[in-house]
Design a protein around this motif. Structure first.
Motif, PDB file in Angstrom:
ATOM      1  N   SER A 217       0.674  -1.473   0.172  1.00 51.84           N
ATOM      2  CA  SER A 217      -0.163  -0.100   0.224  1.00 51.84           C
ATOM      3  C   SER A 217       1.021   1.164  -0.169  1.00 51.84           C
ATOM      4  CB  SER A 217      -1.046   0.000   1.096  1.00 51.84           C
ATOM      5  OG  SER A 217      -1.930  -0.736   1.285  1.00 51.84           O
ATOM      6  N   PRO A 218       0.503   2.202  -0.122  1.00 50.57           N
ATOM      7  CA  PRO A 218       0.794   3.295  -0.564  1.00 50.57           C
ATOM      8  C   PRO A 218       1.525   4.051   0.737  1.00 50.57           C
ATOM      9  CG  PRO A 218      -0.820   4.158  -1.219  1.00 50.57           C
ATOM     10  CD  PRO A 218      -1.121   2.523  -0.956  1.00 50.57           C
ATOM     11  N   GLN A 219       2.594   4.748   1.083  1.00 47.10           N
ATOM     12  CA  GLN A 219       2.222   5.921   1.948  1.00 47.10           C
ATOM     13  C   GLN A 219       1.701   7.292   1.415  1.00 47.10           C
ATOM     14  OE1 GLN A 219       6.618   7.305   1.631  1.00 47.10           O
ATOM     15  NE2 GLN A 219       7.291   4.967   2.364  1.00 47.10           N
ATOM     16  N   GLY A 220       1.417   7.504   0.512  1.00 48.13           N
ATOM     17  CA  GLY A 220       1.273   9.002   0.363  1.00 48.13           C
ATOM     18  C   GLY A 220      -0.408   7.732  -1.243  1.00 48.13           C
ATOM     19  N   ARG A 221      -0.235   7.506  -2.267  1.00 47.36           N
ATOM     20  CA  ARG A 221      -1.358   7.897  -2.967  1.00 47.36           C
ATOM     21  C   ARG A 221      -0.355   7.218  -4.541  1.00 47.36           C
ATOM     22  NH1 ARG A 221      -2.294  13.016  -5.340  1.00 47.36           N
ATOM     23  NH2 ARG A 221      -2.769  12.706  -7.133  1.00 47.36           N
ATOM     24  N   PHE A 222      -0.883   5.830  -5.183  1.00 50.12           N
ATOM     25  CA  PHE A 222      -0.115   6.028  -6.231  1.00 50.12           C
ATOM     26  C   PHE A 222      -0.721   6.394  -6.811  1.00 50.12           C
ATOM     27  CE2 PHE A 222       0.217   1.103  -3.895  1.00 50.12           C
ATOM     28  CZ  PHE A 222       1.102   1.565  -3.725  1.00 50.12           C
ATOM     29  N   VAL A 223       0.850   6.661  -8.662  1.00 52.70           N
ATOM     30  CA  VAL A 223       0.638   7.350  -9.462  1.00 52.70           C
ATOM     31  C   VAL A 223       0.560   7.182 -10.193  1.00 52.70           C
ATOM     32  CG1 VAL A 223       0.949   9.428 -11.539  1.00 52.70           C
ATOM     33  CG2 VAL A 223      -0.116   9.821  -8.492  1.00 52.70           C
TER      34      VAL A 223
ATOM     35  N   PRO B  43       3.089  12.076  -2.006  1.00 55.63           N
ATOM     36  CA  PRO B  43       1.868  12.889  -0.926  1.00 55.63           C
ATOM     37  C   PRO B  43       0.680  12.474  -1.609  1.00 55.63           C
ATOM     38  CG  PRO B  43       3.726  13.985  -1.217  1.00 55.63           C
ATOM     39  CD  PRO B  43       3.811  12.443  -2.011  1.00 55.63           C
ATOM     40  N   ALA B  44      -0.535  12.674  -0.647  1.00 56.51           N
ATOM     41  CA  ALA B  44      -1.953  12.332  -1.739  1.00 56.51           C
ATOM     42  C   ALA B  44      -2.486  14.193  -1.579  1.00 56.51           C
ATOM     43  CB  ALA B  44      -2.878  11.796  -0.228  1.00 56.51           C
ATOM     44  N   ASP B  45      -2.006  14.672  -1.341  1.00 52.35           N
ATOM     45  CA  ASP B  45      -2.415  15.750  -1.671  1.00 52.35           C
ATOM     46  C   ASP B  45      -1.870  16.167  -3.296  1.00 52.35           C
ATOM     47  OD1 ASP B  45      -0.565  16.441  -0.525  1.00 52.35           O
ATOM     48  OD2 ASP B  45      -1.097  18.677   1.495  1.00 52.35           O
ATOM     49  N   ALA B  46      -1.153  16.159  -3.437  1.00 50.85           N
ATOM     50  CA  ALA B  46      -0.304  15.997  -4.250  1.00 50.85           C
ATOM     51  C   ALA B  46      -0.405  16.235  -5.456  1.00 50.85           C
ATOM     52  CB  ALA B  46       1.527  15.585  -4.358  1.00 50.85           C
ATOM     53  N   VAL B  47       0.062  16.985  -6.963  1.00 53.39           N
ATOM     54  CA  VAL B  47      -0.116  17.876  -7.367  1.00 53.39           C
ATOM     55  C   VAL B  47       1.410  17.018  -9.025  1.00 53.39           C
ATOM     56  CG1 VAL B  47      -1.629  18.599  -9.133  1.00 53.39           C
ATOM     57  CG2 VAL B  47      -2.106  18.887  -7.457  1.00 53.39           C
ATOM     58  N   PRO B  48       0.657  16.553  -9.623  1.00 44.87           N
ATOM     59  CA  PRO B  48       1.812  15.600 -10.796  1.00 44.87           C
ATOM     60  C   PRO B  48       1.981  16.898 -11.734  1.00 44.87           C
ATOM     61  CG  PRO B  48       0.619  13.728 -10.354  1.00 44.87           C
ATOM     62  CD  PRO B  48      -0.991  14.807  -9.965  1.00 44.87           C
ATOM     63  N   ALA B  49       3.603  17.145 -12.160  1.00 42.18           N
ATOM     64  CA  ALA B  49       3.274  18.268 -13.107  1.00 42.18           C
ATOM     65  C   ALA B  49       4.356  17.767 -13.376  1.00 42.18           C
ATOM     66  CB  ALA B  49       4.089  19.055 -12.076  1.00 42.18           C
ATOM     67  N   ALA B  50       4.978  17.114 -13.675  1.00 44.36           N
ATOM     68  CA  ALA B  50       5.681  16.478 -15.099  1.00 44.36           C
ATOM     69  C   ALA B  50       6.281  14.700 -14.657  1.00 44.36           C
ATOM     70  CB  ALA B  50       6.843  17.731 -15.411  1.00 44.36           C
TER      71      ALA B  50
END
Length: 236
Positions: free
Chosen positions: A140-146, A212-219
């Motif tokens: 399981s992820p520490q935050g969230r999987f992408v 992180p769960a609230d992170a937004v992928p940028a690149a």
């Protein structure tokens, strides 16, 4: 001087002061030798030979230092050959400005982007599940999987290895996450742990990131090897 009591030995010749003549204790003999210099050891005692110490052998230190430098250079060449590294990054993106060349927004999803012998195309970016694998064998992820799905083409002249571990995801706050190798183990279709791609061949694989769960992928920052310059592909 009573010659009868003169002990045998070498004495200065009375007629030729540059030589010594041998007195055998009773008479002068015909044996002569060059006159012993003042301060020479007494007759019958060996001279003490003083040997000057040899200067430090600097040649050995210089040779050892040279061999060390050669060894380091050879080691670097072996690492670069093993990883297929190409430090030159094509002009598809600028590393100094986060992937945006002057007057160009840089490659994005669906655009080809080159680094070394690889041409990358980011196909999609999506959130992964809450757990990869099974309850017994999974993670399981520490935050969230992408999930970042990438197509990789080898445009070089020899086989090169694709490692998911050499790829990075950057969020909108500038934080750079490395690939989650453990999670990829439980994703059979990942094909991003280690894949060797022959010249002209193409591979499509999914690289897993744990952000992180609230992170937004940028690149994503993509590399054909550990030591390559990399190329940045925007995700927005």
């Amino acid at each position: 001087m009573n010659e009868q009591h003169t002990p045998e030995g070498w004495y200065q010749d009375g007629q030729d002061p540059t030589v010594d003549r041998w007195w055998d204790g009773t008479r002068w003999t015909g044996a002569t030798r060059p006159r012993v210099a003042p301060g020479a050891p007494p007759v019958g005692q060996p001279a003490t030979v003083v040997v000057a110490p040899e200067p430090p052998k600097k040649r050995h230190r210089v040779r050892n230092a040279f061999l060390l430098v050669v060894g380091v250079i050879v080691l670097i060449m072996i690492i670069q050959a093993a990883t297929g590294g190409d430090d030159e990054t094509p002009a598809t993106a600028s590393q100094e400005d986060g992937g945006e060349a002057e007057g160009d927004a840089g490659p994005g999803i669906g655009d080809p982007a080159e680094d070394g012998d690889f041409t990358f195309v980011v196909e999609s970016v999506e959130d992964g599940p809450e757990r990869i694998g099974t309850d017994a064998f999974g993670t399981s992820p520490q935050g969230r999987f992408v999930y970042v799905t990438i197509t990789v083409t080898n445009h070089g002249d020899e086989a090169s290895s694709f490692f998911g571990d050499n790829q990075y995801l950057v969020d909108t706050e500038g934080r750079k996450a490395s690939a989650d190798t453990e999670a990829a183990l439980y994703l059979p279709e990942s094909q991003s742990l280690y894949e060797e791609i022959n010249p002209g061949n193409t591979l499509t694989g999914t690289v897993v990131f744990d952000i992180p769960a609230d992170a937004v992928p940028a690149a994503v920052e993509l590399h054909d090897s550990l030591f390559s310059g990399g190329v940045t592909v925007g995700l927005s």
